[in-house]
Scaffold this motif. Sequence first.
Motif, PDB file in Angstrom:
ATOM      1  N   ALA A   1       0.845  -1.207   0.000  1.00  0.00           N
ATOM      2  CA  ALA A   1       0.000   0.000   0.000  1.00  0.00           C
ATOM      3  C   ALA A   1       0.873   1.247   0.000  1.00  0.00           C
ATOM      4  N   ARG A   2       0.262   2.346  -0.260  1.00  0.00           N
ATOM      5  CA  ARG A   2       0.917   3.651  -0.188  1.00  0.00           C
ATOM      6  C   ARG A   2       0.159   4.484   0.830  1.00  0.00           C
ATOM      7  N   PRO A   3       0.841   5.404   1.507  1.00  0.00           N
ATOM      8  CA  PRO A   3       0.129   6.249   2.481  1.00  0.00           C
ATOM      9  C   PRO A   3      -1.012   7.001   1.814  1.00  0.00           C
ATOM     10  N   SER A   4      -2.155   7.044   2.486  1.00  0.00           N
ATOM     11  CA  SER A   4      -3.300   7.769   1.931  1.00  0.00           C
ATOM     12  C   SER A   4      -3.390   9.181   2.488  1.00  0.00           C
ATOM     13  N   VAL A   5      -2.659   9.452   3.558  1.00  0.00           N
ATOM     14  CA  VAL A   5      -2.608  10.805   4.119  1.00  0.00           C
ATOM     15  C   VAL A   5      -1.156  11.173   4.399  1.00  0.00           C
ATOM     16  N   ARG A   6      -0.911  12.454   4.395  1.00  0.00           N
ATOM     17  CA  ARG A   6       0.437  12.939   4.696  1.00  0.00           C
ATOM     18  C   ARG A   6       0.604  13.048   6.213  1.00  0.00           C
ATOM     19  N   PRO A   7       1.724  12.580   6.760  1.00  0.00           N
ATOM     20  CA  PRO A   7       1.927  12.710   8.209  1.00  0.00           C
ATOM     21  C   PRO A   7       1.877  14.180   8.622  1.00  0.00           C
ATOM     22  N   TYR A   8       1.223  14.443   9.751  1.00  0.00           N
ATOM     23  CA  TYR A   8       1.091  15.816  10.216  1.00  0.00           C
ATOM     24  C   TYR A   8       1.993  16.054  11.427  1.00  0.00           C
ATOM     25  N   ARG A   9       1.694  15.437  12.557  1.00  0.00           N
ATOM     26  CA  ARG A   9       2.499  15.642  13.763  1.00  0.00           C
ATOM     27  C   ARG A   9       3.367  14.440  14.098  1.00  0.00           C
ATOM     28  N   HIS A  10       2.949  13.262  13.696  1.00  0.00           N
ATOM     29  CA  HIS A  10       3.653  12.035  14.047  1.00  0.00           C
ATOM     30  C   HIS A  10       3.947  11.254  12.773  1.00  0.00           C
ATOM     31  N   GLY A  11       5.030  10.483  12.788  1.00  0.00           N
ATOM     32  CA  GLY A  11       5.367   9.693  11.615  1.00  0.00           C
ATOM     33  C   GLY A  11       6.082   8.403  11.980  1.00  0.00           C
ATOM     34  N   VAL A  12       5.941   7.422  11.108  1.00  0.00           N
ATOM     35  CA  VAL A  12       6.624   6.139  11.240  1.00  0.00           C
ATOM     36  C   VAL A  12       7.360   5.904   9.930  1.00  0.00           C
ATOM     37  N   LEU A  13       8.651   5.646  10.024  1.00  0.00           N
ATOM     38  CA  LEU A  13       9.458   5.434   8.830  1.00  0.00           C
ATOM     39  C   LEU A  13       9.514   3.947   8.503  1.00  0.00           C
ATOM     40  N   ILE A  14       9.026   3.600   7.304  1.00  0.00           N
ATOM     41  CA  ILE A  14       9.075   2.217   6.818  1.00  0.00           C
ATOM     42  C   ILE A  14       9.836   2.275   5.506  1.00  0.00           C
ATOM     43  N   GLY A  15      11.033   1.724   5.500  1.00  0.00           N
ATOM     44  CA  GLY A  15      11.894   1.856   4.333  1.00  0.00           C
ATOM     45  C   GLY A  15      12.252   3.322   4.181  1.00  0.00           C
ATOM     46  N   SER A  16      11.883   3.906   3.059  1.00  0.00           N
ATOM     47  CA  SER A  16      12.137   5.331   2.849  1.00  0.00           C
ATOM     48  C   SER A  16      10.838   6.138   2.823  1.00  0.00           C
ATOM     49  N   VAL A  17       9.747   5.527   3.292  1.00  0.00           N
ATOM     50  CA  VAL A  17       8.435   6.177   3.259  1.00  0.00           C
ATOM     51  C   VAL A  17       8.006   6.547   4.680  1.00  0.00           C
ATOM     52  N   LEU A  18       7.591   7.797   4.858  1.00  0.00           N
ATOM     53  CA  LEU A  18       7.095   8.264   6.147  1.00  0.00           C
ATOM     54  C   LEU A  18       5.571   8.155   6.155  1.00  0.00           C
TER      55      LEU A  18
END
Length: 107
Positions: free
Chosen positions: A27-44
């Motif tokens: 899958a690809r993220p459906s929303v852009r991280p705002y205050r919090h993020g999790v890094l999976i590979g090179s995708v936040l």
Amino acid sequence: MTTHTLTINGEKVTITQESVLLAAADARPSVRPYRHGVLIGSVLWAPKDLLRAVIGNDDLGNVDSPRAMKAFNVLGFQTFTETVYTADGLPFVHPDNQLRAQEGARP
């Protein structure tokens, strides 16, 4: 295998490192991280967005971003929280989050 169990809508849901990696690969993220993020590979990812992809359900009940981030952190993924700065350019730490001196210790 590293696992973490969350209670979502009264049900125990166990996620693994492998299930997170598989969901992120499919899958690809459906929303852009705002205050919090999790890094999976090179995708936040936004933590709740990633959790939805992992469990295959949009209803996370009472699981908020910090609880989701804790789960991913326990599983060994790098997590990020927005840093707020003062007008002087210094990082702001909310008084509730400051380290407190041990009882009896001098500040």
